[in-house]
Design an enzyme around this catalytic site. Structure first.
Site, mmCIF file in Angstrom:
data_model
loop_
_atom_site.group_PDB
_atom_site.id
_atom_site.type_symbol
_atom_site.label_atom_id
_atom_site.label_comp_id
_atom_site.label_asym_id
_atom_site.label_seq_id
_atom_site.Cartn_x
_atom_site.Cartn_y
_atom_site.Cartn_z
ATOM 1 N N ASP A 10 -54.229 -169.910 -12.421
ATOM 2 C CA ASP A 10 -54.828 -169.357 -11.188
ATOM 3 C C ASP A 10 -55.434 -167.983 -11.499
ATOM 4 O O ASP A 10 -55.057 -166.960 -10.929
ATOM 5 C CB ASP A 10 -53.796 -169.251 -10.054
ATOM 6 N N ASP A 15 -53.564 -164.710 -16.368
ATOM 7 C CA ASP A 15 -53.949 -166.093 -16.679
ATOM 8 C C ASP A 15 -55.128 -166.107 -17.652
ATOM 9 O O ASP A 15 -55.175 -166.916 -18.578
ATOM 10 C CB ASP A 15 -54.376 -166.845 -15.420
ATOM 11 N N ASN A 39 -53.391 -166.799 -7.104
ATOM 12 C CA ASN A 39 -53.791 -165.389 -6.997
ATOM 13 C C ASN A 39 -54.964 -165.215 -6.032
ATOM 14 O O ASN A 39 -55.093 -164.194 -5.368
ATOM 15 C CB ASN A 39 -54.200 -164.851 -8.366
ATOM 16 N N THR A 123 -49.213 -171.551 -15.125
ATOM 17 C CA THR A 123 -49.000 -170.101 -14.963
ATOM 18 C C THR A 123 -49.402 -169.635 -13.563
ATOM 19 O O THR A 123 -49.678 -168.455 -13.353
ATOM 20 C CB THR A 123 -49.802 -169.308 -16.017
ATOM 21 N N PHE A 164 -43.998 -164.453 -7.329
ATOM 22 C CA PHE A 164 -45.189 -164.931 -6.635
ATOM 23 C C PHE A 164 -45.455 -166.427 -6.834
ATOM 24 O O PHE A 164 -45.701 -167.152 -5.857
ATOM 25 C CB PHE A 164 -46.431 -164.141 -7.069
ATOM 26 N N ASN A 165 -45.464 -166.923 -8.078
ATOM 27 C CA ASN A 165 -45.844 -168.322 -8.319
ATOM 28 C C ASN A 165 -44.935 -169.305 -7.580
ATOM 29 O O ASN A 165 -45.384 -170.350 -7.122
ATOM 30 C CB ASN A 165 -45.824 -168.644 -9.817
ATOM 31 N N HIS A 238 -47.699 -161.218 -17.657
ATOM 32 C CA HIS A 238 -46.794 -162.365 -17.487
ATOM 33 C C HIS A 238 -47.233 -163.629 -18.243
ATOM 34 O O HIS A 238 -46.520 -164.133 -19.086
ATOM 35 C CB HIS A 238 -46.709 -162.733 -15.996
ATOM 36 N N ASP A 239 -48.388 -164.165 -17.904
ATOM 37 C CA ASP A 239 -48.742 -165.529 -18.286
ATOM 38 C C ASP A 239 -48.858 -165.777 -19.785
ATOM 39 O O ASP A 239 -48.436 -166.849 -20.261
ATOM 40 C CB ASP A 239 -50.031 -165.961 -17.565
HETATM 41 O O1 RIB Z 1 -45.629 -163.156 -10.558
HETATM 42 C C1 RIB Z 1 -46.580 -163.157 -11.589
HETATM 43 C C2 RIB Z 1 -47.393 -164.409 -11.564
HETATM 44 O O2 RIB Z 1 -48.096 -164.494 -10.328
HETATM 45 C C3 RIB Z 1 -48.470 -164.449 -12.655
HETATM 46 O O3 RIB Z 1 -48.695 -165.780 -13.026
HETATM 47 C C4 RIB Z 1 -49.682 -163.899 -11.960
HETATM 48 O O4 RIB Z 1 -50.909 -164.385 -12.538
HETATM 49 C C5 RIB Z 1 -49.497 -164.462 -10.582
HETATM 50 O O5 RIB Z 1 -49.998 -165.800 -10.596
HETATM 51 CA CA CA Z 2 -50.953 -166.700 -12.860
#
Ligand code: RIB
Ligand code: CA
Length: 309
Positions: A10, A15, A39, A123, A164-165, A238-239
């Protein structure tokens, strides 16, 4: 033997970095890129995937997926990724198409045609992956592994409890964590160790390539929103931690746990509840990422990005 993967993304700044390193790593065969709302809206995340692929010359088919979560209302993250979902750098109009086949159909077809050697690397929110297993529960046994960025055994980032994801589609995450496929969960506890400090930005600029500069610009913007929202001095990237694990399994440690997604409560809605001690009586259903070898991680990222000329 190259590891065959499908990236479900996303984009989203981090990403985009995950996509760039996956496409450039000889250890991996990126068989397809699928996009999902997260996102930003699906329209924007798909456009962003095409724009990044255009800049980097990535010739991997891109398939658009689901445009909204399974049950809950849609949440997006412009406070972190901006209105475009990839604010910061000027990116060209895309020169790569989006395929006509739906992302979920592509994933199902690819798993059916495979020898059980496909790794799914989501991701973003798990909406597309859940849809695969809702339509074809049998495919959970044909997936080699799911290495997902999402969740946390500690604190969340979009609520105190939820990452978040997962928060963006908790019901989808519940489907995935109960489907029976082997899972490596790369949560915030791990990814917050993958900080893009100023020395990392210097190394990126030191590549003196368009892709190196692009990633430096992406992470500079990402750092500005992480500082504004969370007061962090350097953003956690993160990703790419998911892809790095597939390139070099020693880049971080894991521990087995039974992971359940809270889809019922208010305060904890979207929390990944991680049982490391068998307190729930359930057998582990995931390997949970614990300790990052941070220097090794950034070497993996820079080595991959250095392959773009
Ligand atoms: O919480 C972080 C995640 O949420 C990452 O994958 C970022 O790209 C968002 O999608
Ligand atoms: Ca992401």
């Amino acid at each position: 033997m190259k590891r065959k993967i499908i990236l479900d993304i996303d984009p989203g700044h981090d990403d985009a970095v995950a996509l760039l390193i996956a496409a450039a790593s000889p250890e991996l065969e990126l068989v397809g890129i699928t996009t999902v709302a997260g996102n930003q809206t699906l329209e924007k995340t798909t456009l962003n995937a095409r724009r990044v692929a255009t800049v980097a010359g990535i010739k991997v088919p891109i398939y658009a997926g689901l445009a909204r979560p399974l049950v809950r209302d849609q949440v997006i993250a412009p406070n972190i990724h901006g209105e475009s979902g990839l604010d910061g750098p000027d990116l060209p109009a895309p020169e790569v198409p989006v395929e006509k086949e739906h992302a979920v159909d592509f994933i199902i077809r690819t798993l059916d045609e495979s020898d059980g050697d496909i790794t799914l690397v989501p991701t973003g929110p798990l909406t597309n992956i859940a849809a695969v297993f809702i339509r074809r529960p049998d495919l959970a046994r044909r997936v080699k592994e799911i290495v997902l960025m999402g969740g946390a055994y500690g604190l969340g980032n979009v609520t105190p409890a939820a990452e978040f994801n997962i928060y963006a589609d908790p019901e989808a995450a519940h489907v995935v964590f109960t489907a029976g496929a082997p899972i490596t969960m790369v949560g915030l506890d791990l990814t917050h160790q993958a900080t893009a400090t100023p020395d990392v930005l210097e190394r990126l600029r030191g590549l003196r390539t368009r892709v190196g500069d692009l990633v430096a610009e992406l992470l500079t913007f990402f750092g500005s929103t992480y500082h504004k929202v969370y007061g962090m001095e350097a953003p956690p990237v993160h990703d790419p931690c998911t892809v790095a694990k597939l390139i070099d399994p020693d880049v971080f440690t894991t521990r087995p746990a039974y992971v359940a997604v809270d889809t019922k409560s208010d305060l904890n809605y979207g929390r990944t509840v991680c049982d490391f001690y068998g307190l729930t009586g359930h057998a582990p259903n995931a390997q949970v990422a614990m300790k990052l070898d941070r220097d090794r991680f950034w070497d993996i990222v820079l080595t991959a990005l250095a392959r773009y000329r």
